[in-house]
Write a protein that holds these residues in place. Structure first.
Motif, PDB file in Angstrom:
ATOM      1  N   ASP A   1      34.637  39.260  38.730  1.00 58.92           N
ATOM      2  CA  ASP A   1      33.810  40.414  39.094  1.00 58.92           C
ATOM      3  C   ASP A   1      33.797  41.453  37.972  1.00 58.92           C
ATOM      4  O   ASP A   1      32.752  42.053  37.674  1.00 58.92           O
ATOM      5  N   ALA A   2      34.972  41.668  37.350  1.00 51.54           N
ATOM      6  CA  ALA A   2      35.044  42.626  36.245  1.00 51.54           C
ATOM      7  C   ALA A   2      34.212  42.150  35.060  1.00 51.54           C
ATOM      8  O   ALA A   2      33.528  42.943  34.401  1.00 51.54           O
TER       9      ALA A   2
ATOM     10  N   ASP B   1      46.979  39.046  35.351  1.00 57.25           N
ATOM     11  CA  ASP B   1      46.034  40.150  35.455  1.00 57.25           C
ATOM     12  C   ASP B   1      45.779  40.775  34.082  1.00 57.25           C
ATOM     13  O   ASP B   1      44.640  41.108  33.737  1.00 57.25           O
TER      14      ASP B   1
ATOM     15  N   THR C   1      39.200  35.993  41.046  1.00 55.31           N
ATOM     16  CA  THR C   1      37.958  36.564  41.571  1.00 55.31           C
ATOM     17  C   THR C   1      37.739  37.968  41.016  1.00 55.31           C
ATOM     18  O   THR C   1      36.617  38.331  40.619  1.00 55.31           O
ATOM     19  N   ARG C   2      38.795  38.748  40.959  1.00 57.97           N
ATOM     20  CA  ARG C   2      38.686  40.105  40.412  1.00 57.97           C
ATOM     21  C   ARG C   2      38.299  40.069  38.929  1.00 57.97           C
ATOM     22  O   ARG C   2      37.485  40.874  38.479  1.00 57.97           O
TER      23      ARG C   2
ATOM     24  N   ASP D   1      51.772  41.160  43.167  1.00 65.65           N
ATOM     25  CA  ASP D   1      51.351  41.783  41.909  1.00 65.65           C
ATOM     26  C   ASP D   1      52.437  41.667  40.844  1.00 65.65           C
ATOM     27  O   ASP D   1      52.144  41.572  39.651  1.00 65.65           O
TER      28      ASP D   1
ATOM     29  N   HIS E   1      42.254  40.841  31.858  1.00 66.20           N
ATOM     30  CA  HIS E   1      41.659  42.036  31.247  1.00 66.20           C
ATOM     31  C   HIS E   1      41.322  41.776  29.785  1.00 66.20           C
ATOM     32  O   HIS E   1      40.264  42.199  29.296  1.00 66.20           O
TER      33      HIS E   1
ATOM     34  N   MET F   1      42.679  35.484  44.250  1.00 63.99           N
ATOM     35  CA  MET F   1      42.201  36.863  44.273  1.00 63.99           C
ATOM     36  C   MET F   1      42.141  37.432  42.860  1.00 63.99           C
ATOM     37  O   MET F   1      41.175  38.119  42.491  1.00 63.99           O
ATOM     38  N   SER F   2      43.161  37.144  42.065  1.00 58.11           N
ATOM     39  CA  SER F   2      43.189  37.644  40.690  1.00 58.11           C
ATOM     40  C   SER F   2      42.018  37.105  39.902  1.00 58.11           C
ATOM     41  O   SER F   2      41.320  37.856  39.197  1.00 58.11           O
TER      42      SER F   2
END
Length: 221
Positions: free
Chosen positions: A137-138, A63, A133-134, A56, A67, A130-131
């Protein structure tokens, strides 16, 4: 922002910046969280107050950018498509890529460093996926409507972003960084988004020539 929030932000930024410097100098897998904490002048527990994992620390900026992409799409003007809003935000600055056109060698050094560190660490490559993918999804959650359609749209947009990232990574690691790389990547991105706008039904039947023309040889193998 109050004084408490400002102090927390400055601490978080200092930890992230310190971690990045150590990762760039030594490689991701050779640096411990304890070493990051010591170099940043905080306790190891403080690092984990802000970041759940060592990965992270590295991807904090990705990330945060994800956003921003999600919010740009969610807050798009009436009548603007999700694709158009995502494309606009994605190419708003191009960061280090756009800085490559100047005389300062530092942007290219930084670009090489970040991609070298990721390429050298399976843990970071997994965390990068993973980032993304998140973020997808968001984005799907903010699009609303039919969940399956929203997810297909969101992850298709993220796929364009990831494809361009890999395009740049391959070029940088191969030492193939031609003048005007930012413009070439933007052109490739425009063609990739055009594929999504036109629909995928004819892809394969008519080939990928239009997309390949936009790459201009950058990263092509």
């Amino acid at each position: 922002m109050g004084l408490r929030e400002d102090k927390k932000k400055r601490t978080r930024d200092r930890i992230a910046d310190t971690a990045w410097t150590l990762f760039a100098d030594r490689g991701f897998d050779q640096v411990t969280v304890a070493q990051v904490a010591a170099a940043a002048g905080v306790a190891e527990a403080t690092v984990f107050n802000y970041f759940d994992t060592k990965e992270d620390l590295f991807f904090e900026r990705l990330d945060r950018y994800g956003h921003e992409l999600v919010e740009a799409v969610a807050g798009r003007p009436a009548g603007e498509s999700a694709l158009a809003a995502f494309r606009r935000e994605l190419f708003a600055s191009q960061g280090l890529l756009r800085q490559l056109d100047g005389d300062d060698p530092q942007p290219l050094d930084r670009l090489r460093t970040v991609n070298r560190v990721i390429a050298g660490s399976p843990a970071l490559q997994a965390r990068e996926l993973m980032s993304l993918t998140r973020i997808g999804d968001a984005l799907a959650a903010r699009l609303g409507g039919d969940p399956l359609t929203a997810r297909v749209v969101a992850h298709s947009l993220i796929a364009v972003q990831r494809s361009l990232v890999l395009l740049v990574r391959e070029a940088v690691l191969a030492g193939d960084v031609p003048p005007g790389l930012a413009d070439r990547v933007a052109a490739a991105g425009a063609r990739a988004f055009a594929v999504l706008e036109d629909g995928l039904g004819g892809v394969g039947a008519r080939g990928f020539a239009a997309l390949e023309d936009g790459l201009g040889g950058v990263g092509a193998r």
